[in-house]
Scaffold this active site. Structure first.
Site, PDB file in Angstrom:
ATOM      1  CG  ASP A  31      62.075  60.171  38.082  1.00 50.22           C
ATOM      2  OD1 ASP A  31      62.693  60.935  38.850  1.00 50.22           O
ATOM      3  OD2 ASP A  31      61.700  60.528  36.949  1.00 50.22           O
ATOM      4  CB  SER A  32      59.300  63.188  39.990  1.00 52.17           C
ATOM      5  OG  SER A  32      60.187  63.427  38.916  1.00 52.17           O
ATOM      6  CB  CYS A  40      64.372  61.039  41.392  1.00 55.59           C
ATOM      7  SG  CYS A  40      63.772  62.739  41.461  1.00 55.59           S
ATOM      8  CD  GLU A  77      57.762  63.523  32.652  1.00 59.40           C
ATOM      9  OE1 GLU A  77      56.570  63.226  32.527  1.00 59.40           O
ATOM     10  OE2 GLU A  77      58.618  62.754  33.161  1.00 59.40           O
ATOM     11  CB  CYS A 130      67.787  66.004  36.125  1.00 64.28           C
ATOM     12  SG  CYS A 130      66.058  65.654  35.755  1.00 64.28           S
ATOM     13  CG  HIS A 178      63.066  63.896  33.329  1.00 69.35           C
ATOM     14  ND1 HIS A 178      62.949  63.515  34.643  1.00 69.35           N
ATOM     15  CD2 HIS A 178      61.814  63.820  32.795  1.00 69.35           C
ATOM     16  CE1 HIS A 178      61.681  63.234  34.898  1.00 69.35           C
ATOM     17  NE2 HIS A 178      60.979  63.402  33.787  1.00 69.35           N
TER      18      HIS A 178
END
Ligand code: DGL
Length: 284
Positions: free
Chosen positions: A26-27, A89, A168, A202, A204
């Site tokens: 993932d990023s 992702c 994040e 997403c 996240h």
């Protein structure tokens, strides 16, 4: 006999490959929501995770840049003994799946097809909301995939550019007023469309699923794209006869392109437990 890597091999190689790791990238840390599910449903598998924490976010970048970064992430994983790659992702899955970063010598999945399958199964009203990064929503990937496979389902898309930054940076508490305000702003238009399923497009976003669920209401089912990709990976490996036959618990190994300390500190929000396994810094 041809194995999944396209080489002429015997059964012995397949026996060896089945105990290789599952590669996940993932990023940043979002893909850990897929790792959490992989650990839950396939506890004996080894996982190698790459989080490009130095270059996050991908979701507000151009298609060319996302493709370049994703290509480097895949190349990194391929230097390890892996038997499958999961692009955990939504952004990479949206822009890169029909491109050369995906080779056919190894099973590969993104998050879109698994997520829409689960969402289309769950919707009764045939009205699905999809939230994701700007790149994901702009690509129209989920809408196209649903139109192809379930043309009777109406899709309401909504980009949520600030969610990745909030998550994040640890703004994940249910009572955090900043995150709630931002979430209400993004989700109100989707809620007004009377959807009964919302895809967290997403990886996240599951970290703030409690808050998203509270705003959307209890009648809206939330689908985690990362968790669905993990379930899909299990069925793919099963189908290929590549599930590990290891009898003990598998091992997670994490690589990140930025600080390992920052990763370990925040990863608990994604994994719902402390990081188990080694964490290394790697510049590709
Ligand atoms: N976790 C990534 C996704 O699923 C997004 C984060 C980013 O913008 O880099 O889209």
């Amino acid at each position: 006999m041809r194995d999944i890597f396209g080489k002429e091999t015997g059964l012995t190689d397949k026996e060896k490959i089945k105990n290789y790791a599952i590669g996940v990238f993932d990023s940043g840390m979002g893909g850990l929501t897929a790792v959490q599910e992989l650990n839950r449903i396939m506890p004996n598998e080894n996982i190698i995770y790459f989080g490009d924490t130095a270059r996050i976010p991908y979701g507000s970048r151009s298609r060319e840049t996302i493709l370049r970064y994703a290509g480097e992430d895949v190349a990194f994983l391929r230097r390890h003994e892996i038997k499958m790659i999961i692009a955990a992702c939504g952004t990479v899955s949206s822009v890169a799946l029909d491109t050369p970063i995906v080779t056919d010598d190894m099973p590969f999945t993104g998050v879109i097809a698994p997520a829409i399958e689960a969402a289309c199964k769950a919707t009764k009203k045939k009205r699905i909301g999809i939230i994701g990064t700007p790149a994901t929503i702009k690509s129209g990937s989920y809408i196209k995939a649903i139109a192809d496979t379930h043309p009777d389902v109406m899709v309401i898309p909504q980009a949520c550019p600030l969610f990745v930054h909030l998550v994040e940076n640890g703004y994940t508490d249910f009572n955090n007023p900043v995150t709630r305000l931002v979430a209400e702003e993004y989700l109100d238009p989707v809620k007004k469309e009377n959807v009964d399923v919302l895809i967290l497009g997403c990886t996240h976003y599951p970290v703030i699923a409690d808050l998203i669920g509270d705003i959307m209401g209890k009648d809206v089912a939330l689908i985690s794209a990362g968790a669905e990709a993990a379930k899909f990976a299990k069925s793919k490996l099963h189908e290929l006869g590549l599930l590990s036959d290891r009898e003990c618990k598998g091992k997670n190994t994490y690589y990140v392109s930025d600080s390992t300390e920052m990763f370990e500190e925040n990863a608990v929000n994604f994994l719902r437990e402390d990081v188990r396994g080694d964490v290394f810094r790697s510049d590709f």
